[in-house]
Design a protein around this motif. Structure first.
Motif, PDB file in Angstrom:
ATOM      1  N   LEU A  73      17.519  -5.772   5.219  1.00 36.41           N
ATOM      2  CA  LEU A  73      17.529  -4.665   3.780  1.00 36.41           C
ATOM      3  C   LEU A  73      17.624  -5.898   3.009  1.00 36.41           C
ATOM      4  N   ALA A  74      18.491  -6.679   3.230  1.00 36.24           N
ATOM      5  CA  ALA A  74      18.836  -7.447   2.270  1.00 36.24           C
ATOM      6  C   ALA A  74      18.060  -8.032   1.447  1.00 36.24           C
ATOM      7  N   ALA A  75      16.959  -8.869   2.098  1.00 29.29           N
ATOM      8  CA  ALA A  75      15.342  -9.336   1.924  1.00 29.29           C
ATOM      9  C   ALA A  75      14.494  -8.246   0.220  1.00 29.29           C
ATOM     10  N   SER A  76      14.499  -6.996   1.254  1.00 31.77           N
ATOM     11  CA  SER A  76      14.155  -5.853   0.615  1.00 31.77           C
ATOM     12  C   SER A  76      14.990  -5.790  -1.232  1.00 31.77           C
ATOM     13  N   PHE A  77      15.866  -5.379  -0.890  1.00 33.34           N
ATOM     14  CA  PHE A  77      17.173  -5.652  -2.278  1.00 33.34           C
ATOM     15  C   PHE A  77      17.074  -6.699  -3.206  1.00 33.34           C
ATOM     16  N   VAL A  78      16.695  -8.233  -2.912  1.00 33.88           N
ATOM     17  CA  VAL A  78      16.268  -9.377  -3.196  1.00 33.88           C
ATOM     18  C   VAL A  78      14.918  -9.363  -3.843  1.00 33.88           C
ATOM     19  N   VAL A  79      14.143  -8.740  -3.642  1.00 33.07           N
ATOM     20  CA  VAL A  79      12.726  -8.383  -4.245  1.00 33.07           C
ATOM     21  C   VAL A  79      12.755  -7.643  -4.932  1.00 33.07           C
ATOM     22  N   PHE A  80      13.313  -6.102  -5.028  1.00 33.63           N
ATOM     23  CA  PHE A  80      13.863  -5.115  -6.231  1.00 33.63           C
ATOM     24  C   PHE A  80      14.746  -6.077  -7.306  1.00 33.63           C
ATOM     25  N   ALA A  81      15.305  -6.357  -7.203  1.00 32.30           N
ATOM     26  CA  ALA A  81      15.792  -7.351  -8.401  1.00 32.30           C
ATOM     27  C   ALA A  81      15.293  -8.367  -8.696  1.00 32.30           C
ATOM     28  N   MET A  82      13.877  -8.808  -8.026  1.00 35.33           N
ATOM     29  CA  MET A  82      12.822 -10.053  -8.271  1.00 35.33           C
ATOM     30  C   MET A  82      12.103  -8.921  -9.898  1.00 35.33           C
ATOM     31  N   ILE A  83      11.945  -8.267  -9.027  1.00 36.96           N
ATOM     32  CA  ILE A  83      10.437  -6.370  -9.962  1.00 36.96           C
ATOM     33  C   ILE A  83      12.086  -6.656 -11.214  1.00 36.96           C
ATOM     34  N   LEU A  84      12.634  -6.407 -11.355  1.00 33.98           N
ATOM     35  CA  LEU A  84      13.579  -5.604 -12.100  1.00 33.98           C
ATOM     36  C   LEU A  84      13.901  -6.693 -13.223  1.00 33.98           C
ATOM     37  N   GLY A  85      14.219  -7.809 -12.567  1.00 35.74           N
ATOM     38  CA  GLY A  85      14.068  -9.204 -13.820  1.00 35.74           C
ATOM     39  C   GLY A  85      12.660  -9.232 -14.232  1.00 35.74           C
ATOM     40  N   ALA A 139       0.612  -1.304  -0.304  1.00 35.31           N
ATOM     41  CA  ALA A 139       0.146   0.245  -0.155  1.00 35.31           C
ATOM     42  C   ALA A 139       0.313   1.302  -0.055  1.00 35.31           C
ATOM     43  N   ALA A 140       1.835   1.350   0.390  1.00 34.26           N
ATOM     44  CA  ALA A 140       2.460   2.078   0.632  1.00 34.26           C
ATOM     45  C   ALA A 140       3.856   2.610  -0.557  1.00 34.26           C
ATOM     46  N   ASN A 141       4.017   1.594  -1.494  1.00 36.68           N
ATOM     47  CA  ASN A 141       4.566   1.365  -2.389  1.00 36.68           C
ATOM     48  C   ASN A 141       3.149   2.083  -3.330  1.00 36.68           C
ATOM     49  N   ALA A 142       2.547   1.991  -3.357  1.00 42.26           N
ATOM     50  CA  ALA A 142       1.499   2.475  -3.922  1.00 42.26           C
ATOM     51  C   ALA A 142       1.156   3.994  -4.193  1.00 42.26           C
ATOM     52  N   LEU A 143       1.937   4.526  -3.587  1.00 40.18           N
ATOM     53  CA  LEU A 143       2.616   6.098  -3.143  1.00 40.18           C
ATOM     54  C   LEU A 143       3.008   6.925  -4.108  1.00 40.18           C
ATOM     55  N   PRO A 144       2.628   7.595  -4.571  1.00 36.80           N
ATOM     56  CA  PRO A 144       4.070   8.365  -5.452  1.00 36.80           C
ATOM     57  C   PRO A 144       5.460   8.673  -4.490  1.00 36.80           C
ATOM     58  N   LEU A 145       5.311   8.375  -3.772  1.00 34.69           N
ATOM     59  CA  LEU A 145       6.673   8.795  -2.666  1.00 34.69           C
ATOM     60  C   LEU A 145       7.772   8.493  -3.775  1.00 34.69           C
ATOM     61  N   THR A 146       8.396   7.820  -4.145  1.00 35.96           N
ATOM     62  CA  THR A 146       9.685   7.449  -4.200  1.00 35.96           C
ATOM     63  C   THR A 146       9.608   6.840  -5.690  1.00 35.96           C
ATOM     64  N   ILE A 147      10.667   6.681  -6.985  1.00 37.26           N
ATOM     65  CA  ILE A 147      11.228   6.153  -8.599  1.00 37.26           C
ATOM     66  C   ILE A 147      10.690   4.125  -7.033  1.00 37.26           C
ATOM     67  N   ALA A 148       9.741   3.545  -7.593  1.00 38.40           N
ATOM     68  CA  ALA A 148      10.197   1.856  -7.256  1.00 38.40           C
ATOM     69  C   ALA A 148      10.087   1.429  -6.141  1.00 38.40           C
ATOM     70  N   GLY A 149       9.829   2.457  -5.439  1.00 32.67           N
ATOM     71  CA  GLY A 149       9.318   1.982  -3.847  1.00 32.67           C
ATOM     72  C   GLY A 149      10.710   2.026  -3.053  1.00 32.67           C
ATOM     73  N   LEU A 150      11.767   2.193  -3.992  1.00 30.57           N
ATOM     74  CA  LEU A 150      12.925   2.147  -2.734  1.00 30.57           C
ATOM     75  C   LEU A 150      13.093   3.262  -1.776  1.00 30.57           C
ATOM     76  N   GLY A 151      13.587   2.769  -0.632  1.00 28.46           N
ATOM     77  CA  GLY A 151      13.596   3.455   0.094  1.00 28.46           C
ATOM     78  C   GLY A 151      12.133   3.772   1.224  1.00 28.46           C
ATOM     79  N   VAL A 152      10.948   3.579   0.600  1.00 31.43           N
ATOM     80  CA  VAL A 152       9.701   3.225   1.711  1.00 31.43           C
ATOM     81  C   VAL A 152       9.306   1.652   1.723  1.00 31.43           C
ATOM     82  N   ARG A 153      10.056   1.027   0.507  1.00 32.55           N
ATOM     83  CA  ARG A 153      10.096  -0.678   1.217  1.00 32.55           C
ATOM     84  C   ARG A 153      11.321  -0.915   2.105  1.00 32.55           C
ATOM     85  N   GLU A 154      12.418  -0.631   1.918  1.00 30.19           N
ATOM     86  CA  GLU A 154      13.509  -0.539   2.443  1.00 30.19           C
ATOM     87  C   GLU A 154      13.296  -0.759   4.425  1.00 30.19           C
ATOM     88  N   TYR A 155      12.424   0.919   4.426  1.00 30.61           N
ATOM     89  CA  TYR A 155      12.225   1.399   5.522  1.00 30.61           C
ATOM     90  C   TYR A 155      11.667   0.444   6.486  1.00 30.61           C
TER      91      TYR A 155
END
Length: 342
Positions: free
Chosen positions: A292-304, A258-274
């Motif tokens: 934090l590592a898990a969050s970066f792995v999530v980002f890598a999956m979405i990026l893929g 839900a927080a990532n759906a808000l236009p706060l950052t690009i691709a939810g970076l920062g919000v998701r990690e926090y």
């Protein structure tokens, strides 16, 4: 982009940089990088497959929305456009990259029905957000004692829970209420000052009331999408060694989504990690480096998943649908509901 839009975008980037910099000062960066480097590959691959499956579901949901307006677009075209939208979602703040991309392409596929086709995109976005909030309202109470131990998680969970509960009640009334309730709401719309937007809202309300079955299908598809995204976070956790039951992820990942759906950052970076560091620390006492590592792995999956949309963007060329396929009797129905509406 205009100067104002550019400044807005730069502000989002700056916000993400500030949050990530603050997080990096709180953790051992070397341990985070080692956890990401040593992450298990099989869960990551499975997570990418789940991400691709959510794209298929999103395309199917979009097609069901278009069918309510009697607009027939091939499912393969909608899936391709949705995948391209995911690519732009990675580079623009919030969901606007996805939505604007879909509106741009659908205006080419249905040139005579641009307004209704774009309305379907907006309604689909609203349905997706509603499904996140409803899922959170169903799952948060099971971990409330843990979520309430921190003031930050307590208020976040409480806000999401209240919003989800309100949507759940509204949805129940909409699907269970009969014709008199729908007619009452329609009269309230028509009692507003005369305006084309008022008439259009009343007409769309009428279409929604006579297409409850399609709406239920769309919402179930959206709910399934959120469940799969929760599983994606779960697989990211497994890849870096977080052994937390799947259901535990359901209690806070909807809040992150839900927080990532808000236009706060690009691709939810920062919000998701926090938020992941916060919730995993409170609910499971997971160390910040691993969260934090898990969050970066999530980002890598979405990026893929999103990069495949970049390839489609290069090669995919939409073709306008024949006029007969984007016209029908449904859209010409008057705003007033039929007495047969249930």
């Amino acid at each position: 982009m205009t100067k104002r839009q550019t400044a807005f975008l730069l502000a989002k980037v700056a916000f993400a940089v500030v949050v990530l910099t603050w997080l990096f000062h709180k953790v051992d960066v070397a341990r985070v990088l080692n956890s990401v480097r040593d992450a298990a590959r099989a869960p990551i691959f499975l997570g990418i497959l789940l991400g691709l499956f959510t794209i298929v579901i999103a395309g199917w949901r979009w097609r069901r929305w278009l069918a309510i307006f009697a607009i027939e677009i091939p499912l393969t075209s909608l899936i391709c456009i949705t995948q391209i939208g995911q690519f732009f979602l990675m580079f623009l703040p919030g969901p606007v990259g996805d939505d604007f991309t879909r509106m741009f392409y659908i205006s080419r596929l249905a040139p005579g029905r641009v307004g209704e086709a774009c309305t379907a995109v907006v309604l689909d976005r609203c349905t997706g957000l509603a499904s996140i909030l409803v899922l959170a309202a169903l799952c948060i109470p099971w971990q409330w004692n843990l979520l309430a131990t921190s003031q930050q998680t307590h208020w976040l969970a409480l806000i999401i829970l209240c919003a989800g509960a309100a949507l759940f009640v509204f949805g129940a009334l909409f699907f269970l209420a009969g014709h008199p309730t729908h007619q009452w709401f329609e009269k309230r719309l028509l009692s507003l000052p005369a305006h084309s937007l008022r008439d259009e809202a009343a007409r769309i309300w009428g279409l929604l009331c006579i297409n409850k079955k399609r709406l239920a299908q769309v919402f179930c598809g959206a709910l399934l999408t959120q469940l799969l995204l929760c599983m994606l976070f779960y697989l990211a956790g497994i890849s870096v060694g977080i052994r937390l039951p799947l259901f535990s992820w359901f209690t806070f990942v909807p809040i992150v989504l839900a927080a990532n759906a808000l236009p706060l950052t690009i691709a939810g970076l920062g919000v998701r990690e926090y938020l992941l560091v916060l919730f995993l620390g409170v609910t499971a006492q997971v160390e910040s480096e691993r969260a934090l590592a898990a969050s970066f792995v999530v980002f890598a999956m979405i990026l893929g998943v999103s990069l495949l949309g970049g390839l489609l963007y290069i090669f995919y060329r939409p073709k306008a649908v024949p006029e007969a396929a984007v016209s029908g009797d449904v859209v010409s129905r008057p705003a007033k509901l039929s007495s047969r509406t249930v």
